[in-house]
Write a protein that holds these residues in place. Structure first.
Motif, PDB file in Angstrom:
ATOM      1  N   GLU A 155      65.812  30.049  35.998  1.00 38.77           N
ATOM      2  CA  GLU A 155      65.913  28.914  36.644  1.00 38.77           C
ATOM      3  C   GLU A 155      64.359  28.280  36.491  1.00 38.77           C
ATOM      4  OE1 GLU A 155      66.923  27.318  41.126  1.00 38.77           O
ATOM      5  OE2 GLU A 155      65.491  28.975  41.076  1.00 38.77           O
ATOM      6  N   GLU A 156      64.446  27.106  36.204  1.00 38.79           N
ATOM      7  CA  GLU A 156      63.166  26.121  36.072  1.00 38.79           C
ATOM      8  C   GLU A 156      63.123  25.113  36.937  1.00 38.79           C
ATOM      9  OE1 GLU A 156      61.346  27.937  34.075  1.00 38.79           O
ATOM     10  OE2 GLU A 156      62.642  28.686  32.524  1.00 38.79           O
ATOM     11  N   LEU A 157      61.982  25.109  37.613  1.00 43.02           N
ATOM     12  CA  LEU A 157      61.853  23.973  38.865  1.00 43.02           C
ATOM     13  C   LEU A 157      60.619  22.980  38.566  1.00 43.02           C
ATOM     14  CD1 LEU A 157      62.469  26.210  42.086  1.00 43.02           C
ATOM     15  CD2 LEU A 157      64.099  24.820  40.761  1.00 43.02           C
ATOM     16  N   VAL A 158      60.861  21.732  38.336  1.00 41.00           N
ATOM     17  CA  VAL A 158      60.027  20.845  38.150  1.00 41.00           C
ATOM     18  C   VAL A 158      59.879  19.702  39.256  1.00 41.00           C
ATOM     19  CG1 VAL A 158      58.953  19.338  36.330  1.00 41.00           C
ATOM     20  CG2 VAL A 158      59.995  21.402  35.667  1.00 41.00           C
ATOM     21  N   SER A 159      58.620  19.708  39.788  1.00 41.02           N
ATOM     22  CA  SER A 159      58.437  18.442  40.863  1.00 41.02           C
ATOM     23  C   SER A 159      58.363  17.070  39.947  1.00 41.02           C
ATOM     24  CB  SER A 159      57.036  18.643  41.574  1.00 41.02           C
ATOM     25  OG  SER A 159      56.797  17.524  42.482  1.00 41.02           O
ATOM     26  N   LEU A 160      58.919  16.254  40.610  1.00 36.77           N
ATOM     27  CA  LEU A 160      59.021  14.744  39.940  1.00 36.77           C
ATOM     28  C   LEU A 160      58.586  13.913  40.982  1.00 36.77           C
ATOM     29  CD1 LEU A 160      62.480  14.631  38.572  1.00 36.77           C
ATOM     30  CD2 LEU A 160      60.273  15.318  37.122  1.00 36.77           C
ATOM     31  N   SER A 161      57.760  14.372  42.077  1.00 35.66           N
ATOM     32  CA  SER A 161      57.144  13.621  43.140  1.00 35.66           C
ATOM     33  C   SER A 161      56.253  12.604  42.785  1.00 35.66           C
ATOM     34  CB  SER A 161      56.251  14.662  44.292  1.00 35.66           C
ATOM     35  OG  SER A 161      55.252  15.317  43.447  1.00 35.66           O
ATOM     36  N   ASN A 162      55.691  12.561  41.765  1.00 32.68           N
ATOM     37  CA  ASN A 162      54.932  11.447  41.106  1.00 32.68           C
ATOM     38  C   ASN A 162      55.718  10.447  40.385  1.00 32.68           C
ATOM     39  OD1 ASN A 162      52.361  12.704  42.265  1.00 32.68           O
ATOM     40  ND2 ASN A 162      52.136  13.790  40.415  1.00 32.68           N
ATOM     41  N   HIS A 163      56.961  10.641  40.342  1.00 33.61           N
ATOM     42  CA  HIS A 163      57.741   9.619  39.714  1.00 33.61           C
ATOM     43  C   HIS A 163      58.677   8.941  40.759  1.00 33.61           C
ATOM     44  CE1 HIS A 163      56.342  11.097  35.886  1.00 33.61           C
ATOM     45  NE2 HIS A 163      56.338  12.260  36.086  1.00 33.61           N
ATOM     46  N   SER A 164      59.036   7.698  40.136  1.00 36.50           N
ATOM     47  CA  SER A 164      60.238   6.940  41.157  1.00 36.50           C
ATOM     48  C   SER A 164      60.743   5.834  40.100  1.00 36.50           C
ATOM     49  CB  SER A 164      59.353   6.130  42.053  1.00 36.50           C
ATOM     50  OG  SER A 164      58.216   5.241  41.511  1.00 36.50           O
ATOM     51  N   GLY A 165      61.719   5.014  40.728  1.00 37.57           N
ATOM     52  CA  GLY A 165      62.536   4.267  39.957  1.00 37.57           C
ATOM     53  C   GLY A 165      63.383   4.882  38.691  1.00 37.57           C
ATOM     54  N   THR A 166      63.612   4.292  37.771  1.00 42.36           N
ATOM     55  CA  THR A 166      64.250   4.942  36.559  1.00 42.36           C
ATOM     56  C   THR A 166      63.448   5.524  35.697  1.00 42.36           C
ATOM     57  OG1 THR A 166      65.949   3.091  37.009  1.00 42.36           O
ATOM     58  CG2 THR A 166      65.932   4.158  34.884  1.00 42.36           C
ATOM     59  N   VAL A 167      64.037   6.974  35.264  1.00 40.64           N
ATOM     60  CA  VAL A 167      63.354   7.916  34.395  1.00 40.64           C
ATOM     61  C   VAL A 167      64.337   8.182  33.251  1.00 40.64           C
ATOM     62  CG1 VAL A 167      61.535   8.336  36.039  1.00 40.64           C
ATOM     63  CG2 VAL A 167      63.647   9.982  35.645  1.00 40.64           C
ATOM     64  N   SER A 168      64.080   8.844  32.472  1.00 39.95           N
ATOM     65  CA  SER A 168      64.796   9.645  31.270  1.00 39.95           C
ATOM     66  C   SER A 168      64.043  10.722  30.877  1.00 39.95           C
ATOM     67  CB  SER A 168      65.272   8.665  30.136  1.00 39.95           C
ATOM     68  OG  SER A 168      64.285   8.252  29.389  1.00 39.95           O
ATOM     69  N   PHE A 169      64.768  11.847  30.260  1.00 41.82           N
ATOM     70  CA  PHE A 169      64.004  12.944  29.767  1.00 41.82           C
ATOM     71  C   PHE A 169      64.334  13.368  28.302  1.00 41.82           C
ATOM     72  CE2 PHE A 169      64.973  13.488  34.199  1.00 41.82           C
ATOM     73  CZ  PHE A 169      63.506  13.994  34.831  1.00 41.82           C
ATOM     74  N   THR A 170      63.381  13.952  27.960  1.00 44.26           N
ATOM     75  CA  THR A 170      63.490  14.331  26.480  1.00 44.26           C
ATOM     76  C   THR A 170      63.119  15.978  26.472  1.00 44.26           C
ATOM     77  OG1 THR A 170      62.577  12.284  25.266  1.00 44.26           O
ATOM     78  CG2 THR A 170      62.574  14.250  23.966  1.00 44.26           C
ATOM     79  N   VAL A 171      64.387  16.542  25.693  1.00 45.40           N
ATOM     80  CA  VAL A 171      64.071  17.962  25.809  1.00 45.40           C
ATOM     81  C   VAL A 171      63.773  18.400  24.175  1.00 45.40           C
ATOM     82  CG1 VAL A 171      65.406  20.047  26.374  1.00 45.40           C
ATOM     83  CG2 VAL A 171      65.777  18.306  27.516  1.00 45.40           C
ATOM     84  N   LEU A 172      62.841  19.119  23.899  1.00 41.61           N
ATOM     85  CA  LEU A 172      62.246  19.543  22.846  1.00 41.61           C
ATOM     86  C   LEU A 172      62.214  21.052  22.390  1.00 41.61           C
ATOM     87  CD1 LEU A 172      60.701  19.098  20.088  1.00 41.61           C
ATOM     88  CD2 LEU A 172      58.630  19.147  21.348  1.00 41.61           C
ATOM     89  N   ALA A 173      62.783  21.522  21.573  1.00 40.52           N
ATOM     90  CA  ALA A 173      62.841  22.983  20.926  1.00 40.52           C
ATOM     91  C   ALA A 173      62.146  22.821  19.837  1.00 40.52           C
ATOM     92  CB  ALA A 173      64.207  23.502  21.040  1.00 40.52           C
ATOM     93  N   VAL A 174      61.174  23.790  19.507  1.00 37.10           N
ATOM     94  CA  VAL A 174      60.430  24.166  18.207  1.00 37.10           C
ATOM     95  C   VAL A 174      60.794  25.398  17.709  1.00 37.10           C
ATOM     96  CG1 VAL A 174      58.182  24.112  16.853  1.00 37.10           C
ATOM     97  CG2 VAL A 174      58.675  22.343  19.090  1.00 37.10           C
ATOM     98  N   VAL A 175      61.000  25.687  16.434  1.00 35.13           N
ATOM     99  CA  VAL A 175      61.353  26.782  15.831  1.00 35.13           C
ATOM    100  C   VAL A 175      60.167  27.561  15.460  1.00 35.13           C
ATOM    101  CG1 VAL A 175      62.623  28.103  13.983  1.00 35.13           C
ATOM    102  CG2 VAL A 175      63.664  25.870  14.855  1.00 35.13           C
ATOM    103  N   SER A 176      60.126  29.098  15.734  1.00 36.92           N
ATOM    104  CA  SER A 176      59.031  29.827  15.288  1.00 36.92           C
ATOM    105  C   SER A 176      59.715  31.096  14.579  1.00 36.92           C
ATOM    106  CB  SER A 176      58.524  30.616  16.772  1.00 36.92           C
ATOM    107  OG  SER A 176      57.285  31.236  16.353  1.00 36.92           O
ATOM    108  N   ASP A 177      58.893  32.026  14.627  1.00 39.76           N
ATOM    109  CA  ASP A 177      59.441  33.363  13.666  1.00 39.76           C
ATOM    110  C   ASP A 177      58.793  34.541  14.209  1.00 39.76           C
ATOM    111  OD1 ASP A 177      56.786  34.119  12.605  1.00 39.76           O
ATOM    112  OD2 ASP A 177      56.928  32.384  11.681  1.00 39.76           O
ATOM    113  N   ASN A 178      59.438  35.699  13.909  1.00 43.90           N
ATOM    114  CA  ASN A 178      58.994  37.250  14.433  1.00 43.90           C
ATOM    115  C   ASN A 178      57.826  37.423  13.797  1.00 43.90           C
ATOM    116  OD1 ASN A 178      59.668  37.418  11.932  1.00 43.90           O
ATOM    117  ND2 ASN A 178      60.951  39.346  12.424  1.00 43.90           N
ATOM    118  N   GLY A 179      56.897  36.847  13.335  1.00 38.23           N
ATOM    119  CA  GLY A 179      55.581  37.147  12.739  1.00 38.23           C
ATOM    120  C   GLY A 179      55.573  37.970  11.197  1.00 38.23           C
ATOM    121  N   SER A 180      57.173  37.664  10.690  1.00 41.28           N
ATOM    122  CA  SER A 180      57.392  38.124   9.480  1.00 41.28           C
ATOM    123  C   SER A 180      58.177  36.990   8.564  1.00 41.28           C
ATOM    124  CB  SER A 180      58.043  39.352   9.195  1.00 41.28           C
ATOM    125  OG  SER A 180      57.364  40.441  10.174  1.00 41.28           O
TER     126      SER A 180
END
Length: 297
Positions: A155-180
């Motif tokens: 579970e991830e919890l993020v306070s948005l108390s500093n925001h109001s009105g209309t907002v949108s979100f962008t979710v970013l995932a970046v690929v990594s590797d196992n060191g090899s």
């Protein structure tokens, strides 16, 4: 975009990217008022947008990703969908996938909060982050995690108390590797993306099983707020509703159990009379065989 046939008496308006003829601007058809929940169970939302300038897309999935030793085996509630990145098939370190939510109006919320569940399991897990665009157009990061977080939904919890009105979100995932240089153990998933009122009594987090013997178990967790009392449920075949909880006043407890039994543990915060949190759990464990049983001494 293909425009409608325009005649001499046609009125053509451009409304935030939507062309409307002989009418008025209807606003954003994907704008939704919070509280808001996207669980992906009806597929990829027509109001979410895949970024076109990134390297690959997010994908709707269920019942486990194609790669072994990475990704979830089910969604957070069981039997539904989740949104994930597949890092097999030519993905390399640094490749990114972005997806944008629809606009969400926070006006009905006093203390808004973003809650979602992440699954980051595998030897090649990279970055997961969430960014917010507020009603002024400002773009800022509100969440980030890197690396493997275990084979479970978190579970991830993020306070948005500093925001109001209309907002949108962008979710970013970046690929990594196992060191090899191997990236295919890097599937990242999200589920139940929710914007809600911050609960007055927050859930405890990090429920963990410590030492387990034939007659006792050590449990620990982190308080969700300033509460000093909790109820612990040890369910052994029934349900939470039919289990009598143990009231405790510490986040590190040792509780009595029966031998040779599998339990599902839950914890609930008590913030004030009549004000309690949702349950955190289950965390499952099995007790040892009692000494003297079947040659055990």
């Amino acid at each position: 975009r293909i425009l409608p046939v325009i005649t001499s008496d046609t009125t053509l308006l451009h409304c935030f990217g939507n062309c409307i003829t002989n009418g008025t601007c209807g606003g954003d058809p994907c704008l939704q008022a919070a509280p808001y929940l996207e669980d992906f169970n009806t597929g990829f939302s027509t109001c979410w947008i895949q970024e076109t300038s990134d390297d690959f897309d997010w994908t709707i999935d269920a019942n486990g990703t194609p790669s072994f030793s990475t990704g979830p085996s089910d969604d957070i509630t069981g039997g539904g969908n989740y949104l994930y990145i597949e890092t097999s098939g030519g993905r390399t370190t640094g490749d990114s996938a972005l997806v944008h939510t629809n606009n969400i109006d926070l006006s009905a919320l006093t203390n808004p909060q973003l809650r979602f569940y992440s699954h980051m399991y595998g030897a090649s897990i990279g970055e997961l982050s969430v960014w917010i665009t507020d009603n002024s157009g400002a773009f800022s990061q509100v969440f980030i995690k890197n690396g493997a977080q275990g084979n479970q939904w978190n579970e991830e919890l993020v306070s948005l108390s500093n925001h109001s009105g209309t907002v949108s979100f962008t979710v970013l995932a970046v690929v990594s590797d196992n060191g090899s240089g191997v990236s295919y153990w890097g599937d990242i998933a999200i589920d139940n993306f929710e914007v809600r009122e911050t609960p007055s009594c927050a859930n405890p987090t990090g429920l963990t099983v410590g030492t387990v013997t034939a007659d006792s178990v050590d449990l620990s967790w982190t308080a969700g707020g300033t509460e000093t009392q909790w109820l612990v449920y040890l369910v052994d075949g029934g349900t939470v509703a039919t289990t009598t909880p143990v009231s405790v006043s510490s986040t590190n407890v040792t509780l009595a159990v029966n031998s040779s039994t599998t339990y599902s543990a839950y914890v609930q915060a008590i913030c004030a009379p009549g004000d309690s949190s949702m349950l955190t759990g289950p965390t499952t464990f099995s007790t040892q065989v009692a000494p003297g049983t079947c040659g055990i001494f």
